[in-house]
Structures are given as C-alpha cells and as structure tokens.
Design a protein around this motif. Structure first.
Motif, PDB file in Angstrom:
ATOM      1  N   HIS A 134       0.808  -1.226   0.000  1.00 22.48           N
ATOM      2  CA  HIS A 134       0.000   0.000   0.000  1.00 22.48           C
ATOM      3  C   HIS A 134       0.841   1.274   0.000  1.00 22.48           C
ATOM      4  O   HIS A 134       0.321   2.374   0.188  1.00 22.48           O
ATOM      5  N   ALA A 135       2.148   1.135  -0.192  1.00 22.61           N
ATOM      6  CA  ALA A 135       3.027   2.312  -0.294  1.00 22.61           C
ATOM      7  C   ALA A 135       3.758   2.240  -1.637  1.00 22.61           C
ATOM      8  O   ALA A 135       4.130   1.162  -2.092  1.00 22.61           O
ATOM      9  N   GLY A 136       3.971   3.398  -2.238  1.00 19.76           N
ATOM     10  CA  GLY A 136       4.497   3.414  -3.605  1.00 19.76           C
ATOM     11  C   GLY A 136       6.001   3.571  -3.734  1.00 19.76           C
ATOM     12  O   GLY A 136       6.510   3.869  -4.820  1.00 19.76           O
ATOM     13  N   TRP A 137       6.769   3.345  -2.644  1.00 20.61           N
ATOM     14  CA  TRP A 137       8.210   3.621  -2.689  1.00 20.61           C
ATOM     15  C   TRP A 137       8.940   2.838  -3.780  1.00 20.61           C
ATOM     16  O   TRP A 137       9.789   3.391  -4.487  1.00 20.61           O
ATOM     17  N   VAL A 138       8.636   1.556  -3.923  1.00 20.70           N
ATOM     18  CA  VAL A 138       9.353   0.732  -4.915  1.00 20.70           C
ATOM     19  C   VAL A 138       9.059   1.268  -6.321  1.00 20.70           C
ATOM     20  O   VAL A 138       9.961   1.463  -7.142  1.00 20.70           O
ATOM     21  N   ALA A 139       7.779   1.555  -6.592  1.00 13.00           N
ATOM     22  CA  ALA A 139       7.409   2.084  -7.907  1.00 13.00           C
ATOM     23  C   ALA A 139       8.033   3.468  -8.126  1.00 13.00           C
ATOM     24  O   ALA A 139       8.554   3.764  -9.205  1.00 13.00           O
ATOM     25  N   LEU A 140       8.003   4.295  -7.097  1.00 12.88           N
ATOM     26  CA  LEU A 140       8.544   5.658  -7.194  1.00 12.88           C
ATOM     27  C   LEU A 140      10.032   5.634  -7.560  1.00 12.88           C
ATOM     28  O   LEU A 140      10.463   6.291  -8.524  1.00 12.88           O
ATOM     29  N   TYR A 141      10.811   4.889  -6.810  1.00 15.46           N
ATOM     30  CA  TYR A 141      12.261   4.827  -7.068  1.00 15.46           C
ATOM     31  C   TYR A 141      12.552   4.151  -8.406  1.00 15.46           C
ATOM     32  O   TYR A 141      13.472   4.544  -9.120  1.00 15.46           O
ATOM     33  N   THR A 142      11.748   3.122  -8.738  1.00 15.29           N
ATOM     34  CA  THR A 142      11.950   2.452 -10.028  1.00 15.29           C
ATOM     35  C   THR A 142      11.615   3.413 -11.164  1.00 15.29           C
ATOM     36  O   THR A 142      12.338   3.508 -12.162  1.00 15.29           O
ATOM     37  N   GLY A 143      10.526   4.149 -10.995  1.00 13.99           N
ATOM     38  CA  GLY A 143      10.088   5.087 -12.032  1.00 13.99           C
ATOM     39  C   GLY A 143      11.124   6.175 -12.274  1.00 13.99           C
ATOM     40  O   GLY A 143      11.522   6.437 -13.408  1.00 13.99           O
ATOM     41  N   ILE A 144      11.599   6.782 -11.205  1.00 15.37           N
ATOM     42  CA  ILE A 144      12.592   7.862 -11.356  1.00 15.37           C
ATOM     43  C   ILE A 144      13.918   7.268 -11.842  1.00 15.37           C
ATOM     44  O   ILE A 144      14.544   7.789 -12.766  1.00 15.37           O
ATOM     45  N   GLY A 145      14.317   6.157 -11.243  1.00 16.14           N
ATOM     46  CA  GLY A 145      15.619   5.565 -11.561  1.00 16.14           C
ATOM     47  C   GLY A 145      15.699   4.989 -12.968  1.00 16.14           C
ATOM     48  O   GLY A 145      16.788   4.880 -13.531  1.00 16.14           O
TER      49      GLY A 145
END
Ligand code: F6P
Length: 338
Positions: free
Chosen positions: A171-182
């Motif tokens: 329920h938190a988007g950290w993995v997607a966020l870092y993957t998206g930016i990275g």
C-alpha cells in the motif's frame, strides 16, 4: 546472555546479513544465539537452531533468510500469546531480537508492553516502515526492478510499443517511485495518487510521439478497478498477487491509445537474490546495533536508520502507521513526466 533471533513477514534481501551481524556482535559479549525457525511460529512450536559462527559465516551475500519466515500472528488468539511468553522462558531466552516489518514489529511492540525483553530490527522491501529512513531489502528490490526496466525498454522500443512494469510495494508506492525515477519511466503510478486516466493517456502519448515507445511503472497497490472479496493474511492484509494491476493498466492503455501494449509483473523476483552493497551494510549494521541495544537494556525499541546514524527508536513509533510517499516526492515525479 541467551538471545533468540527470529525473522518474520515477507522475506527480503539483507535478512541474512542482519542475522550474521547480530551473531558476530553477540560473540564479542560471549552471548549464545538461538535461531527461532519460521518467525513467531518458531516460538510457538519451539523449533529452534543454534546460531554459531560456522552457521552464519558465509551468509552475507545470500538472499532469503536461513531461519525461514512466516506471517504467523500470535495475537490472533490470547492462548497463543501466553504460549509465546511461556516458550521464551522454556527456551531460556534472556532477550529476543525480532527482525521484521510493521506486522512482526507490531507483535514485538505488544510483547514489550507485556514485559518481554525484545528489540526490533526493521526490514521490508516496501520501505514503508515508520521511524526509520530506510529498510534493507528495498535497495535490492528496486535494483531488480531497474534491471527489468532496462530490458523492457529495449523490447518496447524495438516494437514501438507501450510496456507496463508492475512492481510490489503493497500500500506504499516507494518501490514504484524509485523504479520510475531511476529507470526514466514516462509515467509512474503509485497507490498514494488516484489515477487520472486523461492525464495518464496524455503523458504516455506525448512520450510515445517523441520516443516511439513509452514505459510505465505501476505499483501493485494501485486501485485500477474496485476490488472486493480478496483473501486476507493473518494480519488482515489483502493478498494482492491475483489483482493483476499491471495487465489491467496495459489493457486500458491499449484500448485508450490504440497502441500495442504489453505488461510484465516481476513479483517475488524482487524479494530474492544476493543483496546489494547497501542492503548488506545496512543489514549488518542493524544486526550489530540490536545486540548492543540488548546489552544497553534498550528493550521495546528498534535499531533505526536516521540519516547515516543508527538510533534506538521506540517500537510504538514505528508500527501501526505506514510511511507512505509524501507530496514532495510526488512533485519530484512530476518533474520527470514530460
Ligand atoms: O510486504 C512485502 C511484500 O513483498 C509486498 O510488497 C507484497 O504485497 C507482499 O509482500 C506479498 O506477500 P506474499 O509473499 O505473502 O505473497
């Protein structure tokens, strides 16, 4: 001292480094370490194994957990709570180190409130635990997702397609966020931001016209369609693996853009494998710190990363409230959505 060590909840890379760190530091004090097999279940069934130097010497680069894990929640039943406390005494433990995320440390916090001498070590690939800047497991998970991204972008460009990558994160988007930016994704969808399909299609089409392909990262926890009746685990969490968020986003995008679209879901691949350097070092450090906290009498707390330092933070500050992606990160994501 006789120190019990357990790993609970979903596994992630760096758990073995943490176990090893704890055992190595315990040796300095002349302590004996006892592994509890399969998380809290190991305490209930009294399945234990000695943890000596030979057992942990070679495990720093190994994924998973040598102790095994489970999502067992003793607080589901008061009888199990009493059994847990009785078995701590029966095994002769002077202290307990619980390595886990919100659920495992939630159990630890409740036991600490009942007087159990327990110290927490935070872990989760989701990086959604409050009270610590990072958890080990996250860096490795994102590194796996970045590798997948590179491969998917190659094939997307060759076929002039849109490709959607679904990553974990609950329920938190950290993995997607870092993957998206990275990875330089053209659009990143996280649970913290409701989907605006018109904006998503606009963004994807702009990128597609410029580059002849588009790459989208979506977190498994994004609500694409209303979901009901999904199975829950011992802690009441919805199991998301059958949701098919990535394929559904791909289907909708293909329908709305008319462009051939594919999706890939990497799921548990993000959880296993050799930990990155960051996760090896963080795992080792928090394992060492946990044993030092046991000797300092810092019970009911966890070894948390604050900047570059490790500090003891009360378990009650860590559990019950997920660390989700705040607005400043959403704003940063927008900068790269052109
Ligand atoms: O909490 C870690 C995590 O990997 C989540 O990202 C994911 O939703 C969940 O565990 C999957 O759980 P399981 O291994 O039980 O399928």
């Amino acid at each position: 001292m006789r120190i019990g060590i357990l790993t609970g909840g979903g596994d992630c890379s760096g758990l073995n480094a943490a176990i090893r760190g704890a055992v190595f530091r315990a040796l300095d004090y002349g302590d004996e370490c006892i592994g509890l097999v399969g998380g809290w279940q190991g305490l209930l069934s009294r399945e234990i194994e000695p943890l000596d130097l030979a057992r942990v010497d070679e495990i720093i680069d190994r994924g998973g957990t040598i102790l095994g894990t489970s999502r067992t929640n003793p607080f589901k039943d008061p009888v199990l709570v009493q059994q847990t406390i009785a078995n701590i005494a029966a095994i002769g433990l002077d202290a307990l180190i619980a390595i886990g995320g919100d659920d495992t440390l939630g159990v630890a916090a409740k036991l600490a409130a009942m007087g159990v001498k327990v110290v927490g070590v935070p872990k989760t690939m989701d990086n959604d635990l409050s009270g610590t800047d990072f958890t080990f497991g996250f860096d490795t998970a994102v590194s796996v997702a970045l590798d997948a991204s590179r491969r998917l972008k190659d094939t997307a460009l060759s076929h002039r397609r849109i490709i959607v990558l679904e990553v974990m994160g609950r329920h938190a988007g950290w993995v997607a966020l870092y993957t998206g930016i990275g990875s330089g994704a053209d659009c990143t969808l996280i649970p913290e931001v409701p989907i605006d399909w018109d904006a998503v299609v606009r963004q994807v089409m702009t990128a597609y016209k410029r580059k002849k392909y588009a790459f989208i990262v979506v977190s498994e926890g994004v609500e694409v369609t209303q979901v009901t009746g999904e199975k829950l685990d011992d802690f009441g969490h919805m199991l998301l693996q059958n949701r098919g968020v990535g394929p559904e986003v791909a289907r909708i995008l293909e329908e709305k853009t008319g462009i051939s679209t594919r999706s890939a879901t990497i799921g548990h691949i993000q959880r296993g494998g050799s930990p990155t350097l960051f996760d090896r070092i963080l795992g080792s450090r928090v394992g060492v710190k946990a044993v030092e906290m046991v000797h300092d009498g810092d019970f009911g707390k966890m070894a948390a990363l604050c900047g570059i330092k490790l500090i003891a933070v009360p378990l009650t500050e860590a559990v019950g409230k997920l660390k989700t992606v705040p607005q400043e990160w959403v704003d940063l994501l927008k900068v790269f959505s052109k």
